[in-house]
Design a protein around this motif. Structure first.
Motif, PDB file in Angstrom:
ATOM      1  N   LYS A 131       0.834  -1.213   0.000  1.00  0.00           N
ATOM      2  CA  LYS A 131       0.000   0.000   0.000  1.00  0.00           C
ATOM      3  C   LYS A 131       0.868   1.263   0.000  1.00  0.00           C
ATOM      4  CE  LYS A 131      -3.976  -2.281   1.040  1.00  0.00           C
ATOM      5  NZ  LYS A 131      -3.854  -3.487   0.259  1.00  0.00           N
ATOM      6  N   CYS A 132       1.826   1.298  -0.957  1.00  0.00           N
ATOM      7  CA  CYS A 132       2.688   2.468  -1.086  1.00  0.00           C
ATOM      8  C   CYS A 132       2.949   2.738  -2.571  1.00  0.00           C
ATOM      9  CB  CYS A 132       3.988   2.274  -0.320  1.00  0.00           C
ATOM     10  SG  CYS A 132       5.107   1.050  -1.027  1.00  0.00           S
ATOM     11  N   GLU A 133       3.705   3.771  -2.847  1.00  0.00           N
ATOM     12  CA  GLU A 133       4.017   4.153  -4.224  1.00  0.00           C
ATOM     13  C   GLU A 133       5.124   3.268  -4.801  1.00  0.00           C
ATOM     14  OE1 GLU A 133       2.570   6.567  -6.164  1.00  0.00           O
ATOM     15  OE2 GLU A 133       1.121   6.618  -4.516  1.00  0.00           O
ATOM     16  N   PRO A 134       5.012   2.900  -6.094  1.00  0.00           N
ATOM     17  CA  PRO A 134       6.079   2.094  -6.726  1.00  0.00           C
ATOM     18  C   PRO A 134       7.460   2.741  -6.628  1.00  0.00           C
ATOM     19  CG  PRO A 134       4.139   2.128  -8.122  1.00  0.00           C
ATOM     20  CD  PRO A 134       3.886   3.105  -6.994  1.00  0.00           C
ATOM     21  N   SER A 135       7.525   4.071  -6.642  1.00  0.00           N
ATOM     22  CA  SER A 135       8.835   4.739  -6.552  1.00  0.00           C
ATOM     23  C   SER A 135       9.503   4.440  -5.211  1.00  0.00           C
ATOM     24  CB  SER A 135       8.688   6.249  -6.756  1.00  0.00           C
ATOM     25  OG  SER A 135       7.819   6.798  -5.776  1.00  0.00           O
ATOM     26  N   ASN A 136       8.727   4.284  -4.136  1.00  0.00           N
ATOM     27  CA  ASN A 136       9.293   3.918  -2.833  1.00  0.00           C
ATOM     28  C   ASN A 136       9.865   2.497  -2.877  1.00  0.00           C
ATOM     29  OD1 ASN A 136       8.428   6.355  -1.809  1.00  0.00           O
ATOM     30  ND2 ASN A 136       6.591   5.508  -0.894  1.00  0.00           N
ATOM     31  N   VAL A 137       9.173   1.620  -3.586  1.00  0.00           N
ATOM     32  CA  VAL A 137       9.585   0.221  -3.669  1.00  0.00           C
ATOM     33  C   VAL A 137      10.906   0.100  -4.414  1.00  0.00           C
ATOM     34  CG1 VAL A 137       8.969  -2.024  -4.642  1.00  0.00           C
ATOM     35  CG2 VAL A 137       7.243  -0.660  -3.470  1.00  0.00           C
ATOM     36  N   THR A 138      11.112   0.918  -5.412  1.00  0.00           N
ATOM     37  CA  THR A 138      12.350   0.866  -6.197  1.00  0.00           C
ATOM     38  C   THR A 138      13.570   1.037  -5.291  1.00  0.00           C
ATOM     39  OG1 THR A 138      11.228   1.670  -8.162  1.00  0.00           O
ATOM     40  CG2 THR A 138      13.625   1.905  -8.113  1.00  0.00           C
ATOM     41  N   GLY A 139      13.527   2.009  -4.394  1.00  0.00           N
ATOM     42  CA  GLY A 139      14.642   2.237  -3.474  1.00  0.00           C
ATOM     43  C   GLY A 139      14.849   1.072  -2.524  1.00  0.00           C
ATOM     44  N   ILE A 140      13.761   0.490  -2.053  1.00  0.00           N
ATOM     45  CA  ILE A 140      13.855  -0.657  -1.146  1.00  0.00           C
ATOM     46  C   ILE A 140      14.495  -1.835  -1.866  1.00  0.00           C
ATOM     47  CG2 ILE A 140      12.507  -2.348   0.170  1.00  0.00           C
ATOM     48  CD1 ILE A 140      10.406  -0.013   0.520  1.00  0.00           C
TER      49      ILE A 140
END
Length: 141
Positions: A62-71
């Motif tokens: 439940k977050c933005e894909p751009s946040n996932v990229t960094g993770i």
């Protein structure tokens, strides 16, 4: 007019909140023991079940894909995750655990005692009933 909630519902909600808070606390401790943040550990655990595209990870968290990229970048830098082409659509990249990522995800799951201990006090039938009720609550019945 404020909606009134019966005392039983209030107690159940409070108990669920307690379980969730204790789970998150233990999850953060387990993640830190593996030099991961709680979010990194959750992503790694998700990917150990099945490789996912960034959008799929974001939807589950439940977050933005751009946040996932960094993770995923940080997990990749630690050698726990790799990006690979989706066999169904080569234009899509999937994040998937490496062998080291699979081992770490297994260790993470193995170190979460909080849920296992109280659940062990329930019979198999009680655990199945609890599972079925929780599935119904989250719409997976």
């Amino acid at each position: 007019m404020p909606r009134r909630t019966d005392p039983l519902t209030v107690e159940v909600v409070d108990l669920i909140a307690t379980v969730v808070a204790r789970y998150h606390e233990e999850y953060e401790e387990a993640a830190a023991a593996h030099r991961l943040t709680g979010t990194q550990a959750r992503v790694l655990t998700l990917l150990a079940r099945e490789p996912l595209p960034m959008r799929g990870i974001a939807a589950r968290l439940k977050c933005e894909p751009s946040n996932v990229t960094g993770i995923v970048d940080r997990l990749e830098a630690q050698g726990l995750v790799e990006r690979r082409a989706d066999p169904a659509d080569r234009r899509v990249k999937l994040a998937a655990p490496t062998e080291a990522g699979e081992v770490t995800a297994g260790r993470l799951r193995g170190s979460l005692d909080f849920a296992r201990e109280p659940l062990a006090a329930l019979s198999a039938g009680e655990r199945a009933t609890l599972r079925d009720l929780l599935r119904r609550m989250v719409g997976r019945d």
